[in-house]
Enzyme design. Structure first.
Site, mmCIF file in Angstrom:
data_model
loop_
_atom_site.group_PDB
_atom_site.id
_atom_site.type_symbol
_atom_site.label_atom_id
_atom_site.label_comp_id
_atom_site.label_asym_id
_atom_site.label_seq_id
_atom_site.Cartn_x
_atom_site.Cartn_y
_atom_site.Cartn_z
ATOM 1 N N ARG A 32 16.182 43.266 15.645
ATOM 2 C CA ARG A 32 15.942 44.584 16.258
ATOM 3 C C ARG A 32 15.688 45.661 15.192
ATOM 4 O O ARG A 32 14.735 46.439 15.297
ATOM 5 C CB ARG A 32 17.159 44.982 17.101
ATOM 6 C CG ARG A 32 17.115 46.402 17.658
ATOM 7 C CD ARG A 32 18.394 46.686 18.440
ATOM 8 N NE ARG A 32 18.452 48.058 18.925
ATOM 9 C CZ ARG A 32 18.999 49.063 18.251
ATOM 10 N NH1 ARG A 32 19.508 48.864 17.053
ATOM 11 N NH2 ARG A 32 19.010 50.282 18.776
ATOM 12 N N ALA A 84 49.261 32.885 9.392
ATOM 13 C CA ALA A 84 49.475 31.439 9.278
ATOM 14 C C ALA A 84 50.444 31.146 8.136
ATOM 15 O O ALA A 84 50.437 31.831 7.114
ATOM 16 C CB ALA A 84 48.153 30.719 9.057
ATOM 17 N N SER A 91 57.568 28.252 15.229
ATOM 18 C CA SER A 91 56.212 27.734 15.159
ATOM 19 C C SER A 91 55.721 27.788 13.716
ATOM 20 O O SER A 91 56.209 28.557 12.891
ATOM 21 C CB SER A 91 55.297 28.551 16.063
ATOM 22 O OG SER A 91 55.109 29.841 15.521
ATOM 23 N N ASP A 129 29.305 31.573 7.157
ATOM 24 C CA ASP A 129 30.140 31.032 6.086
ATOM 25 C C ASP A 129 30.384 31.995 4.921
ATOM 26 O O ASP A 129 31.290 31.786 4.125
ATOM 27 C CB ASP A 129 29.501 29.746 5.531
ATOM 28 C CG ASP A 129 29.607 28.591 6.505
ATOM 29 O OD1 ASP A 129 30.526 28.613 7.332
ATOM 30 O OD2 ASP A 129 28.773 27.681 6.441
ATOM 31 N N GLY A 182 21.795 27.486 10.677
ATOM 32 C CA GLY A 182 22.787 27.733 11.728
ATOM 33 C C GLY A 182 22.689 29.165 12.225
ATOM 34 O O GLY A 182 22.536 30.090 11.445
ATOM 35 N N ARG A 213 49.031 30.416 18.939
ATOM 36 C CA ARG A 213 50.364 30.855 18.517
ATOM 37 C C ARG A 213 51.301 30.992 19.719
ATOM 38 O O ARG A 213 52.491 30.712 19.618
ATOM 39 C CB ARG A 213 50.249 32.178 17.753
ATOM 40 C CG ARG A 213 51.545 32.750 17.259
ATOM 41 C CD ARG A 213 52.169 31.958 16.114
ATOM 42 N NE ARG A 213 51.650 32.346 14.810
ATOM 43 C CZ ARG A 213 52.110 31.860 13.658
ATOM 44 N NH1 ARG A 213 53.112 30.979 13.638
ATOM 45 N NH2 ARG A 213 51.572 32.217 12.515
ATOM 46 N N GLY A 216 33.545 26.177 7.388
ATOM 47 C CA GLY A 216 33.514 26.515 5.970
ATOM 48 C C GLY A 216 33.561 25.263 5.123
ATOM 49 O O GLY A 216 34.562 24.946 4.511
ATOM 50 N N ARG A 217 32.437 24.562 5.095
ATOM 51 C CA ARG A 217 32.372 23.275 4.433
ATOM 52 C C ARG A 217 32.672 23.386 2.938
ATOM 53 O O ARG A 217 33.451 22.629 2.381
ATOM 54 C CB ARG A 217 30.953 22.718 4.609
ATOM 55 C CG ARG A 217 30.813 21.240 4.493
ATOM 56 C CD ARG A 217 29.470 20.851 5.071
ATOM 57 N NE ARG A 217 29.436 21.100 6.509
ATOM 58 C CZ ARG A 217 29.291 20.119 7.418
ATOM 59 N NH1 ARG A 217 29.115 18.879 7.032
ATOM 60 N NH2 ARG A 217 29.289 20.411 8.689
#
Lengths: 334, 334, 334, 334
Positions: D21, D187, D222, D128, D11, D155, D171-172
């Protein structure tokens, strides 16, 4: 029509690459070849060019600057230089030349037009928006948003310290960026060339009175003044020093400068550039000459080139009124 | 422990609000009350404060500036002012005072500590990163990214015009922002206080030679110099004028200035601020005194307050070496 | 006129706060009081409101969301609810009610208008731009730029992997965001409700042929399809799975979703919101009723409320043509 | 040492270009030639490569994606493929191969190492951060900031509607992005693989109880849940549907997906990439083999390649504790 050329000239503006892309893609579907001259009119004089195929404009729509480079070209006022350019264009069998730039570049275009038989079509590319005949110019919308982002950041510190900031934005002769940045940032005061009487200096006393009364009425708080470049001798730095001395409160200058020119173009500039670029090729194909492609009321228009500097484009009077009324000391009693 | 107070002092830095939030939430879960003094030490002297409950810190983690306002407080060096502050804190039954700020604020903290019996804990909040005992400071990471974003934009124009730009970043006595901005932007040269010999002027000839040779080797192209404020008399404006004159090529200055202080904090600053703020309350609860809460090698640490200015924090030598080697004229033959 | 009320209803849109600010500041200079109902029509029914003074709208011009909160209010179709709202407005001595929202909110406004004698004025606030009588709507311009920023990022990965991506943008019944996001991102294909024949399914074969031929012509490269929500059963996820199976190449979906609603408004939305908000108060002061304040060709206009849904607002046909021509397989031979 | 090769695999991650570079510039000053294989291991098998000179890496430090392209290469597990790669490398007289990628790419490196005599050096490039032996990985810091920017926008709507949002981040197998995004966005809840017991399902009842009690305590407001991909069958979409049904309140999903991979790298990634890239060439020059270049406690380190997957890298326990304590229902009584 077999072959056209394109160049970018004058100050670079975000969206110039999107415009080049649209020109190349539209030419391609009309079976017209495109070459790009580099470094503005200099490339035209020095025969510095490159072919432009659809593959060359992949993934440039979001890039600031210009892949064709730009430059000032002071020598492009002489008869000799225009004749040399005409010769070079003829040698290359160019049918039409597309020029993306501002007022200075357009004068170059007219100059060339007096010495070359090919078609000349210009596209308004400048962050200053000071071109008559088009509502907006390529790069203008990004410059406003860049200025706004910066002022939003300064507002954080201004609030934290309840301090006065003086933000200098670009716009030597036109207050378009200044007006929109002031409205968009909720600035308490704006100083624009259109609002300062000719020959008159900025009225320091009035500025100071506004700061003082506004802060008294609202309680001490941050206060932001947007000012265009070159409006006060010595610029925002000098004015901030002056205000600090006279008012005995800290007044800090921030010069936005060249960061307003760069950056990935916002959608408005990408779309405007794409529309104008595509239309310019169609106009070239249809034999048009000595026109600027602009946008009025969301429609693409053709404007005779000499009309683009026939009069000064005015600021939106309602926006000016709103901004002034919001902070008018008389209209807003306690 | 029943009640603590917090204040933000000195230049504001992105992440100060995230730190206040962490302090309030951590105090809440430890059943400790929090009040916030406004305008730095001034609020302490003038009894200007507000209670801070969890509901007051909702939705501030992403905000630049500081909800408690900040200010310089030059008078906070006198015995009288420290005694007044001590009296005010005692009247409010404050057990510990948490101070978020930079070196100047820390000196104020030590001064107060000589006149007040309560616990004093400081947190490093400054974009300059010039505090010994902590790898990073709250606001530093955002300032680097803000500088980088601006330089990326300038690079667009620099490339389009193949021009020299001189970018002035903050960092009066420390080159942390300058070094990282130079590395991160791929700047061709950097001028930092740590790299200029004491008492020596900047070597104009060497700068010019580097510009000239680099551009010759690479072909004409853009060239960016990052310079920290106050390093050259008259700043980047004066140096740009000088270079333009001496080299006979256009060299444009850009002063990033106050836009580096503001803006929504990047993740690194939000997280650092949250860690330090939470830990500071725990340290207060555990009776700690006259310490700074910092971070070393990703762990939160307690540093005796007087050690935070015992020595000068060095730049990362490997980063300095990389940046210099990339553009070393000798090491990079054609 | 002594007192007006304002509420925000339906999906939130960036710029709603700028609009509230303009309403409050303009009312203030006309000596009109303002109260804000919270949670859309729900607040009107539950008498949930707050006074709004100039001090309450400081520093909100740059904030996403709405300080008055919003909500859907399905019950606001009954006679009973409209009568209750009318009673509550009369009890509060409200002369005019300003409603910022989209089509659903406008129907609520008309419904209320049949049961209340006061003036009703609406302002177009929706990211979808699907309101007839105004060129743009508050929030629309920010949504396009948010979508573009996301697609620019996806393009990085698409290029790195030479992969097909399917980007789902908002716009249930209107392709405004989709068209502009496609043009602005240089997307290779767009699927919009206006371009899909009624009753017809999306033509999978044609999509796949376009991908295949375009990539063959250009050489393997990234390929981005912009699709509006609800256009394919199961959305972009289902379509991506289908294309992956049928074409035997990786096709990844990205659903932009709610990130398009939020964020600090871009300048266009701040300025549009400010113009419309200021004008709405002036129109209220002048006794206007059952109108929407919109913008046409850069001028603020008053539109009878029932005309705002009298016809479907069309996409810019020239933009549609450009986008399709750039990637037309017939018009662009190898 | 005369010639090295570099490839990017797996990935893509922001900062890969900055790393390329640094490799090219460092090789240049050590008079080492560089070639770049394209499309990861596929280019190695197909002899698809390009020379890399300093001029080829100008102006790429700020670009997302990878100029060398990337790809998965499932066939690169067979003996035959490794032998072919070894042969190709030998034919090209490559002394050392530098591989920028994640765990999968490192296994490919070890596999190749069993069939090729040249030096192999890897660099951790993955958003990851799931590579043991280095504190951070190239691309990780940008991914966090990209996620944060998106959550900040959500938000706005969440606040406007007092609504529950479920944000799915990448983020498996590792919660690094999730933890930092949760802390940085404030959060209210996070669901990470490290915090869910093996073999246990997510505890829906506990999630719902937390939402309910938190909102009761604070008043309706929220509520944001950060969840990593693949943690709940059907992902955030399915979980949001489930929560909406069970709680009878609107819970909306947002899948950040591929926008986390792209974008201009933040300073942390540009600087990390530059340090690791420069060091990797020095390590190659010094004859090192089968190592990964990583960073620990701000210092560049060499890690034997097989140790990079010898154990699972843990989350910062203090950060986990802070995030959980802030919203712990027991520790935070009303």
């Amino acid at each position: 029509m077999k072959r056209i050329a394109v160049l970018t000239s004058g100050g670079d503006a975000p969206g110039m690459n999107a415009c080049i892309r649209a020109i190349v893609l539209t030419a391609h579907r009309n079976q017209i070849e495109v070459i790009g001259y580099r470094h503005g009119y200099n490339g035209l004089l020095k025969r510095e060019y490159q072919p432009l195929h659809p593959g060359d404009v992949v993934n440039i729509i979001q890039r600031g600057g210009t892949i064709l480079r730009s430059a000032r070209c002071p020598e492009f006022v002489s008869t000799e230089s225009a004749e040399r350019a005409a010769q070079n264009l003829n040698d290359m069998h160019i049918d039409a030349l597309l020029i993306i730039g501002g007022n200075g570049s357009f004068m170059g275009a007219e100059h060339l037009g007096r010495h070359w038989d090919g078609q000349i079509i210009t596209l308004p590319g400048t962050i200053d928006n000071d071109i008559t005949g088009t509502d907006g110019t390529i790069g203008y919308y990004t410059a406003i948003d860049t200025a706004l982002e910066a002022i939003d950041k300064v507002r954080d510190t201004a609030d934290a310290f309840e301090r006065i900031f003086l933000i200098e934005v670009m716009g030597r002769h036109a207050g378009f960026i200044g007006l929109n940045a002031a409205i968009g940032s909720g600035a308490e005061q704006m100083l624009l060339p259109e609002l300062v009487d000719d020959g008159n200096a900025i009225d320091l006393k009035q500025i100071m009175r506004h700061v003082k009364v506004t802060r008294e009425k609202r309680g001490m708080c941050s206060y932001i003044i947007v000012i265009t470049e070159n409006l006060y001798p010595g610029g925002a730095n000098a004015l901030a020093t002056k205000l600090t001395e006279e008012m005995n409160v800290d007044c800090k200058p921030v010069i936005l400068g060249y960061i307003q020119r760069g950056g990935s173009p916002v959608s408005m500039d990408r779309i405007l550039a794409t529309k104008l670029g595509a239309y310019a090729v169609e106009a070239a194909r249809d034999g048009k000459h000595l026109i600027m492609i602009g946008e009025q009321n969301h429609n693409v228009v053709e404007i005779p080139l000499e009309q683009t500097r026939s009069s000064k484009k005015p600021l939106d009077p309602y926006l000016v009124e709103i901004q002034q009324d919001f902070f008018d000391l008389v209209k807003n009693p306690v």
